[in-house]
Write an enzyme that holds these catalytic residues in place. Structure first.
Site, short mmCIF file in Angstrom:
data_model
loop_
_atom_site.label_atom_id
_atom_site.label_comp_id
_atom_site.label_asym_id
_atom_site.label_seq_id
_atom_site.Cartn_x
_atom_site.Cartn_y
_atom_site.Cartn_z
N ASP A 16 0.83 -1.21 0.00
CA ASP A 16 0.00 0.00 0.00
C ASP A 16 0.86 1.26 0.00
O ASP A 16 1.96 1.27 0.54
CB ASP A 16 -0.91 -0.02 1.25
CG ASP A 16 -2.04 0.98 1.13
OD1 ASP A 16 -2.30 1.49 0.01
OD2 ASP A 16 -2.67 1.27 2.16
N HIS A 33 2.64 3.32 -9.30
CA HIS A 33 2.35 1.89 -9.43
C HIS A 33 3.51 1.15 -10.13
O HIS A 33 3.82 0.02 -9.77
CB HIS A 33 1.04 1.66 -10.20
CG HIS A 33 -0.17 2.10 -9.43
ND1 HIS A 33 -0.37 1.81 -8.10
CD2 HIS A 33 -1.28 2.81 -9.80
CE1 HIS A 33 -1.52 2.32 -7.69
NE2 HIS A 33 -2.09 2.94 -8.71
N LEU A 127 10.23 -20.60 -5.24
CA LEU A 127 9.33 -19.67 -4.55
C LEU A 127 7.99 -19.69 -5.28
O LEU A 127 7.95 -19.57 -6.51
CB LEU A 127 9.91 -18.25 -4.58
CG LEU A 127 9.01 -17.14 -4.04
CD1 LEU A 127 8.88 -17.23 -2.51
CD2 LEU A 127 9.56 -15.75 -4.42
C1 FPP Z 1 -1.88 0.40 -3.23
O1 FPP Z 1 -1.44 1.73 -3.25
C2 FPP Z 1 -1.54 -0.23 -4.46
C3 FPP Z 1 -2.42 -0.72 -5.38
C4 FPP Z 1 -3.88 -0.68 -5.28
C5 FPP Z 1 -1.90 -1.35 -6.57
C6 FPP Z 1 -0.82 -2.31 -6.22
C7 FPP Z 1 0.05 -2.49 -7.33
C8 FPP Z 1 1.39 -2.65 -7.22
C9 FPP Z 1 2.15 -2.65 -5.97
C10 FPP Z 1 2.20 -2.84 -8.40
C11 FPP Z 1 2.39 -4.25 -8.71
C12 FPP Z 1 1.19 -4.71 -9.36
C13 FPP Z 1 1.17 -5.43 -10.43
C14 FPP Z 1 -0.12 -5.50 -11.14
C15 FPP Z 1 2.34 -6.14 -10.99
P1 FPP Z 1 -2.57 2.84 -3.45
O2 FPP Z 1 -2.76 3.06 -4.91
O3 FPP Z 1 -3.80 2.43 -2.69
O4 FPP Z 1 -1.87 4.08 -2.82
P2 FPP Z 1 -2.46 5.04 -1.70
O5 FPP Z 1 -2.81 4.16 -0.53
O6 FPP Z 1 -1.30 5.95 -1.40
O7 FPP Z 1 -3.64 5.73 -2.29
#
Ligand code: FPP
Length: 240
Positions: A16, A33, A127
């Site tokens: 997150d 992302h 893994l």
């Molecule tokens: C949470 O941060 C992240 C997500 C909802 C997307 C997670 C994706 C990745 C870590 C990249 C890897 C993914 C793939 C598909 C390979 P947020 O967007 O909720 O950020 P915030 O909490 O700061 O709003």
């Protein structure tokens, strides 16, 4: 390397804070992302270094469909791009990929890509990485309940056969995966957000303020050291 008390076989991570990281660093949400994706790739290697056998990460929740459509499309493209770019590395590192979640609303291209990557990595066993994509824990529990109900209706199981093991064997990642020992959530939020609700009944939890793109191997080692010192009682008593 670690004071070896607790065995860490299965690590789960709620990655997150990508958007807040992007804002703080004057980058676009998409870049946030993307850097998060690179950190996921690093995490897989760190897990191998720390002899973790299973890694389950939360990449896209069914609840994330409430986001802006451009952002959703970027995350969908990121998954495809990630799987394309990392394929050789996954195979040379012995990493098996499984995508856990449902196909609802996913494009045919994504569904095809998921099947291909699962097939192309199925012989790897150093893994096992479960990427929760288009996933929520409640939906998973409902889907398992439906399988059990159908098997009962078709006289394939009796009421007495329904137990935790039967339930666990029908989870999205399929039989014989141990429950996560430890769940890490980054970005200073103290929630589970519908992640692995059945699986984490007895897991240890660790929350860090660090945003996912800034997660590091040093921090992971600190967290593992903290975990190894914990006493896991599973509702019982530790004999001293
Ligand atoms: C949470 O941060 C992240 C997500 C909802 C997307 C997670 C994706 C990745 C870590 C990249 C890897 C993914 C793939 C598909 C390979 P947020 O967007 O909720 O950020 P915030 O909490 O700061 O709003």
């Amino acid at each position: 390397m670690f004071e070896n008390t607790q065995k860490l076989e299965h690590l789960a991570v709620i990655m997150d804070g990508n958007r807040r990281w992007a804002k703080l660093n004057r980058k676009s949400v998409k870049e946030g992302h993307e850097v998060g994706g690179e950190r996921l790739s690093d995490l897989m290697e760190w897990c191998i270094d720390f002899e973790i056998k299973y890694l389950t990460v939360y990449a896209f929740s069914l609840d994330n469909w409430k986001r802006d459509i451009d952002e959703i499309n970027d995350i969908m493209s990121l998954l495809i791009d990630f799987l394309n770019r990392k394929m050789d590395k996954l195979n040379s590192n012995g990493i098996r990929i499984k995508i856990i979640g449902v196909n609802d609303r996913l494009s045919e291209e994504i569904v095809r890509k998921i099947k291909k990557v699962e097939n192309d990595t199925k012989a790897n066993n150093k893994l096992i990485v479960n990427i929760a994509f288009n996933y929520t824990g409640r939906r998973e529990i409902i889907d398992v309940a439906k399988i059990v109900a159908k098997n009962f209706k078709n006289d394939l199981i009796r009421l007495e056969d329904i137990d935790e093991k039967l339930f666990s064997n029908n989870l999205y990642y399929g039989g014989n995966v141990p429950d996560p020992d430890l769940v890490i959530r980054t970005s200073g939020e103290y929630r589970i957000s519908n992640f692995l609700l059945w699986e984490i009944a007895n897991s240890e939890l660790f929350f860090t303020d660090v945003y996912w793109p800034d997660f590091s191997k040093v921090l992971l080692e600190e967290i593992i050291n903290n975990f190894k010192k914990r006493e896991r009682r599973y509702g019982g008593t530790i004999k001293r």
